[in-house]
Enzyme design. Structure first.
Site, mmCIF file in Angstrom:
data_model
loop_
_atom_site.group_PDB
_atom_site.id
_atom_site.type_symbol
_atom_site.label_atom_id
_atom_site.label_comp_id
_atom_site.label_asym_id
_atom_site.label_seq_id
_atom_site.Cartn_x
_atom_site.Cartn_y
_atom_site.Cartn_z
ATOM 1 N N LYS A 72 0.825 -1.215 0.000
ATOM 2 C CA LYS A 72 0.000 0.000 0.000
ATOM 3 C C LYS A 72 0.865 1.273 0.000
ATOM 4 C CE LYS A 72 -2.669 0.676 3.628
ATOM 5 N NZ LYS A 72 -2.298 -0.395 4.388
ATOM 6 N N THR A 74 4.021 1.530 -0.859
ATOM 7 C CA THR A 74 4.764 1.549 -2.128
ATOM 8 C C THR A 74 3.891 2.130 -3.237
ATOM 9 O OG1 THR A 74 6.008 -0.401 -1.421
ATOM 10 C CG2 THR A 74 5.998 0.074 -3.778
ATOM 11 N N ARG A 95 2.339 7.945 7.040
ATOM 12 C CA ARG A 95 2.601 7.744 8.466
ATOM 13 C C ARG A 95 4.094 7.527 8.704
ATOM 14 N NH1 ARG A 95 -0.914 2.698 9.784
ATOM 15 N NH2 ARG A 95 -0.171 2.138 7.730
ATOM 16 N N LYS A 106 7.612 -6.938 10.437
ATOM 17 C CA LYS A 106 7.144 -6.202 9.259
ATOM 18 C C LYS A 106 8.261 -5.426 8.560
ATOM 19 C CE LYS A 106 3.503 -2.901 7.960
ATOM 20 N NZ LYS A 106 4.287 -1.750 7.532
ATOM 21 N N ALA A 274 -3.449 1.092 13.738
ATOM 22 C CA ALA A 274 -4.658 1.035 12.908
ATOM 23 C C ALA A 274 -5.743 0.163 13.534
ATOM 24 C CB ALA A 274 -4.308 0.526 11.514
ATOM 25 N N PHE A 302 -3.913 -0.902 7.263
ATOM 26 C CA PHE A 302 -4.569 -2.200 7.038
ATOM 27 C C PHE A 302 -5.496 -2.169 5.821
ATOM 28 C CE2 PHE A 302 -3.999 -2.996 11.844
ATOM 29 C CZ PHE A 302 -2.799 -3.630 11.630
ATOM 30 N N PHE A 383 3.941 -7.974 -8.537
ATOM 31 C CA PHE A 383 5.138 -8.566 -7.934
ATOM 32 C C PHE A 383 5.931 -9.279 -9.037
ATOM 33 C CE2 PHE A 383 3.346 -7.472 -4.043
ATOM 34 C CZ PHE A 383 4.075 -7.935 -2.945
ATOM 35 N N TRP A 411 6.863 -0.792 -7.920
ATOM 36 C CA TRP A 411 7.968 -1.397 -7.175
ATOM 37 C C TRP A 411 9.193 -1.549 -8.068
ATOM 38 C CZ3 TRP A 411 10.900 -5.856 -7.602
ATOM 39 C CH2 TRP A 411 11.653 -6.208 -6.465
#
Length: 558
Positions: A72, A74, A95, A106, A274, A302, A383, A411
């Protein structure tokens, strides 16, 4: 094929001096407070001084998260760079990362691949000290609370009913439940206590929702720290702590200006949990991005059932914001997981599992379009392991069902890979005007608000409120808090309150176990499960891979 790591990509970037980025954003030197060459805080006085019309607000959210990842942040950064590449004046608002996830599972939260904000190491570590200031303010209040009890307890605080915890920005399960004040009379009053991670502190939520230092101080004053022996709430204001806490936070309230790899101005400011809070960057940073850019791109935590719901029902309600478009991020890997595949099978092409996972995406899109009445586009975040057949499948399936979808390759390609998404976002803003509405109105009861979110957003059959939670709802209603918005704390892994129910579950009931007030933030927290406010480290924490060489160059951050 070998790929560069996120930190290797970030370290190869030739960053521009932050004064140059400020000029791009239209921030005059008098509003800029530099933290070295590549970071600065921006004085919020610019919001009052500027008569510039606000830009369009773009919210980036996502499908229900899985361990496979959605990308998200990215996508948010890549979209901003894509908008800039097609000639738009854009500012991004994100954030700040917490040290807990950075050293835990993470990793950081500065984007990934060729869509990152830099200096990546600084942003993921101490940055400009905001989180340290928030922790200090939180713990000052805790110290003044216990000192008040030690010095005679004039407010008659019941030590068994203290709700305020200390905090530290680290995953440290050992501190979840502690007993303190031991060692005799001079060392305090013995009681059960505990620590939250800094991002779960109400101070974080307060800072992110405050629109000025005055508003910040007033919100801090309203924080409830516990209850008296006859069950009356005790506030921060009654402990006379708000002034000193505001002094600790006077710089932290100013948004931080940095840049993307491609030189797009980015505000990175605040980072409430979140779950237990609303999971969005600060209102001030979002408003600054809108004031300075023709397009402001921001994100929520999230999946859309949690992050977008809270962004729309809490942040937009309190700050008077109206998004112009919503981007729903989905990955083929995550959809295959919602379709029943194990994480170990995600590298294999499987069109059947992909099709079975698509209902999760469709439900999130329907919520944005039908519940909140906002224009929406799906961004398929590609991806390297995604096959052409899988990409074609998801685009075709979405189009068949009338869902607007664009392939995003940010990405691997940065802003160039986000140009198609950027064009579609511009079109949405120009041609598809929304009719923004909340999922519930202020005047509903607390129970009715919970039911509205469960039925409209989660698509559940109903709500079961346990007796202890109902007792607290009745008390909050009596105290006049029933007009506040609700902040539902539930698992991020399912529309339901059961993390094993993937995809788009139906006919489930959500159980409300506990309800509490965040009076400073101005919302009611509704707990539906065992929500962890102090995470622990995994068996092999990310911290084991992080190192620094003799020249001070960091490796292993991601």
């Amino acid at each position: 094929m070998a790929y560069l790591s996120d930190i290797e990509i970030a370290q190869q970037c030739e960053m521009k001096n932050i004064k140059e980025i400020a000029r791009v954003a239209g921030v005059e030197d008098k509003y800029l407070e530099q933290y070295g060459n590549y970071k600065a805080k921006v004085d919020t006085a610019i919001l009052k001084d500027s008569d510039r019309k606000n830009g369009k607000l773009i919210l980036v959210t996502a499908i229900t998260p899985t361990p496979a990842g959605e990308g998200k942040t990215t996508t948010t950064i890549g979209l901003a760079d894509g908008l800039r590449r097609i000639g738009k004046n854009v500012v991004v608002a994100l954030r700040e990362p917490s040290l807990g996830p950075v050293f835990g599972v993470k990793g950081g939260a500065a984007g990934g691949g060729y869509a990152q904000v830099v200096p990546m190491e600084d942003i993921n570590l101490h940055f400009t000290g905001d989180f340290h200031a928030i922790g200090a303010a939180n713990n000052l209040l805790a110290a003044m609370l216990d000192n008040h009890i030690q010095q005679g307890n004039a407010l008659d605080i019941d030590v068994r009913k203290i709700t305020w915890k200390r905090c530290v920005d680290m995953n440290d399960r050992q501190l979840r439940f502690i007993t303190d004040g031991l060692g005799g009379r001079v060392n305090g009053v013995p009681r059960e206590d505990g620590f939250d991670i800094t991002v779960a502190s109400e101070i974080m939520a307060v800072l992110c929702l405050a629109n000025s230092i005055t508003d910040l101080k007033e919100r801090l004053s309203r924080i409830i720290v516990g209850y008296t022996r006859d069950d009356k709430p005790v506030t921060c204001g009654e402990l006379k702590a708000a002034g000193a806490m505001t002094a600790l936070l006077k710089d932290a309230i100013k948004p931080n200006l940095v840049q993307t790899l491609e030189g797009t101005p980015a505000f990175v400011h605040g980072g409430p949990f979140a779950n237990i809070a609303h999971g969005c960057n600060s209102v001030t940073a979002t408003k600054l991005a809108m004031k300075l850019g023709d397009y402001a791109v921001t994100e929520a935590g999230f999946g859309a059932d949690l992050g977008a719901e809270k962004f729309l029902d809490i942040k937009c309600r309190m700050a008077g914001l109206t998004p112009d478009a919503v981007v729903m991020v989905a990955t083929i890997r995550a959809l295959k997981m919602h379709g029943g595949l194990a994480k170990t099978q995600l590298g294999e092409e499987n069109l059947e599992a992909l099709k079975m996972g698509i209902p999760n995406l469709l439900r999130h899109v329907a919520n944005i379009k039908e519940v909140y009445k906002l224009p929406c586009v799906v961004a398929v975040n590609r991806f390297p392991t995604d096959t052409d057949s899988e990409v074609e499948c998801i685009i075709e399936e979405c189009k068949k069902l009338g869902v607007n979808v664009v392939l995003s390759n940010v990405w691997a390609e940065g802003g160039k890979g986000g140009e198609d998404l950027a064009r579609e976002v511009v079109r949405l803003c120009d041609e598809e005007k929304g009719d923004f509405t909340f999922s519930y109105s202020d005047d509903l009861s607390i129970n009715e608000k919970i039911e509205a979110v469960v039925k409209k957003v989660y698509r559940g059959a109903g709500v079961t409120v346990l007796p202890a939670a109902q007792k607290e709802i009745d008390r909050l209603t009596e105290l006049g808090y029933d007009k506040c918005p609700i902040c539902v704390a539930k698992t991020q892994y399912s529309f339901s309150d059961d993390p094993t129910k993937l995809g788009a579950p139906e006919d489930f009931t959500v159980t409300v176990k506990k309800v509490k007030i965040s009076a400073g933030a101005g919302f009611i927290v509704v707990l539906t499960g065992d929500i962890m406010t102090m995470p622990g480290l995994p068996k092999v924490p990310a911290a084991e891979r992080i190192d620094v060489d003799e020249n001070g160059k960091i490796s292993g951050l991601f």
